[in-house]
Design an enzyme around this catalytic site. Structure first.
Site, short mmCIF file in Angstrom:
data_model
loop_
_atom_site.label_atom_id
_atom_site.label_comp_id
_atom_site.label_asym_id
_atom_site.label_seq_id
_atom_site.Cartn_x
_atom_site.Cartn_y
_atom_site.Cartn_z
N ASN A 70 0.87 -1.18 0.00
CA ASN A 70 0.00 0.00 0.00
C ASN A 70 0.90 1.22 0.00
O ASN A 70 1.54 1.52 1.01
CB ASN A 70 -0.89 -0.03 1.25
CG ASN A 70 -1.62 1.28 1.48
OD1 ASN A 70 -1.73 2.10 0.58
ND2 ASN A 70 -2.12 1.47 2.70
N LYS B 44 0.08 4.33 -0.22
CA LYS B 44 -0.49 5.55 0.36
C LYS B 44 -0.25 6.73 -0.60
O LYS B 44 -0.32 6.55 -1.80
CB LYS B 44 0.09 5.79 1.75
CG LYS B 44 0.04 4.51 2.60
CD LYS B 44 0.31 4.71 4.04
CE LYS B 44 0.22 3.35 4.75
NZ LYS B 44 0.17 3.44 6.18
N HIS C 127 -9.36 1.28 4.65
CA HIS C 127 -8.07 1.35 5.35
C HIS C 127 -8.23 2.26 6.57
O HIS C 127 -9.00 3.22 6.52
CB HIS C 127 -7.01 1.89 4.40
CG HIS C 127 -5.64 1.87 5.02
ND1 HIS C 127 -5.20 2.87 5.84
CD2 HIS C 127 -4.65 0.95 4.96
CE1 HIS C 127 -3.97 2.56 6.27
NE2 HIS C 127 -3.63 1.41 5.74
N SER D 53 3.55 -2.09 10.23
CA SER D 53 5.01 -2.16 10.44
C SER D 53 5.63 -3.50 10.04
O SER D 53 6.56 -3.97 10.69
CB SER D 53 5.35 -1.80 11.89
OG SER D 53 4.98 -0.47 12.17
P1 PGA Z 1 2.99 0.31 7.53
O1 PGA Z 1 1.52 0.52 6.91
O2 PGA Z 1 3.51 -0.99 6.95
O3 PGA Z 1 3.78 1.50 7.07
O4 PGA Z 1 2.83 0.24 9.02
C1 PGA Z 1 0.64 -0.55 6.73
C2 PGA Z 1 -0.65 -0.06 6.11
O5 PGA Z 1 -1.08 1.05 6.46
O6 PGA Z 1 -1.26 -0.74 5.28
#
Ligand code: PGA
Length: 244
Positions: free
Chosen positions: A4, A6, A90, A208
């Site tokens: 993802n 973002k 999400h 994470s």
């Molecule tokens: P992250 O995000 O791996 O940066 O914690 C996960 C997500 O929001 O899908």
């Protein structure tokens, strides 16, 4: 294994990513690989992954097919671009853009109608976990999102468990904490749709995920894959997650 992105990367950066990433996963046939870039860069991603096993997805969509809905995009538009997947609800959509379980339900139905695979995101926040509300939150997100779905239609969706307190914080849920939540989610699926859909349902963990913690997570039988934010932006790190 889904990335993802973002609100990161331009079209040029998207092409540069795949130029490096594609060869790193060319031999990886053990899982599906999906990248969800910002929608304006989906065409670039589709083009850059042509002829590979890498698939693309949207990060959000609206539930209507078309109309006067300024700023929105439909499932049919994602599909027409060549995408097969779409993230629904999400936690950042829930937190910053007022996404509700009811909106999610409409989007899941619309995504299925468009022939997309919705990845329905659920997860508790820190306060809810600390006050013992995790199961209650998950149950209401799940039952709200899948209300009215037949077992057959349910079989076409993927669930992502993403505890908000682990997203972008570096605080990954321990494999045991994640596994417990995944077990609970699978139990809810069993209650609602039966044993077979529960066994077949794919539940991704997100929050994470990094190259150094993916193995421990994937060793849990109820964790079927990962939804990766930050670590999916770098070709080497996402490739080592895919190839864990
Ligand atoms: P992250 O995000 O791996 O940066 O914690 C996960 C997500 O929001 O899908």
């Amino acid at each position: 294994m889904a990335g993802n992105w973002k609100m990161y990367k331009t079209a040029a950066e998207t092409c540069a990513f795949f130029h490096k990433f594609n060869p790193l996963v060319a031999g990886s046939a053990h899982c599906e690989i999906v990248i969800c870039p910002p929608s304006v860069n989906l065409s670039a991603a589709v083009e850059a992954t042509r002829g590979t096993r890498i698939e693309t997805g949207g990060q959000n969509m609206f539930w209507e097919k078309e109309g006067a809905f300024t700023g929105e995009i439909s499932g049919n538009m994602l599909k027409a671009l060549g995408s097969k997947w779409v993230l629904i609800a999400h936690s950042e959509r829930r937190q910053y853009f007022g996404e509700t379980n009811e909106n999610a339900r409409k989007k899941i139905l619309a995504a299925l109608d468009s022939g997309l695979t919705p990845v329905y995101c659920v997860g508790e926040n820190l306060d809810e976990r600390q006050t013992g509300g995790t199961h209650q939150v998950l149950e209401s997100q799940l039952t709200g999102g899948w209300a009215g779905l037949s077992a057959d239609r349910f079989s076409k969706i993927v669930i992502a468990y993403e505890p908000c307190w682990a997203i972008g914080t570096g605080k990954v849920a321990t494999p045991e904490i994640a596994a417990e939540a995944h077990r609970f989610i699978r139990d809810q699926v069993r209650k609602q749709f039966g044993a077979e859909p529960a066994a077949a349902c794919r539940i991704l963990y997100g929050g994470s995920v990094k190259p150094d913690n993916i193995r421990g997570l994937m060793a849990q039988p109820d964790i079927d894959g990962a939804l990766v934010g930050g670590a999916s932006l770098d070709p080497d790190s996402f490739a080592s997650i895919v190839n864990f």
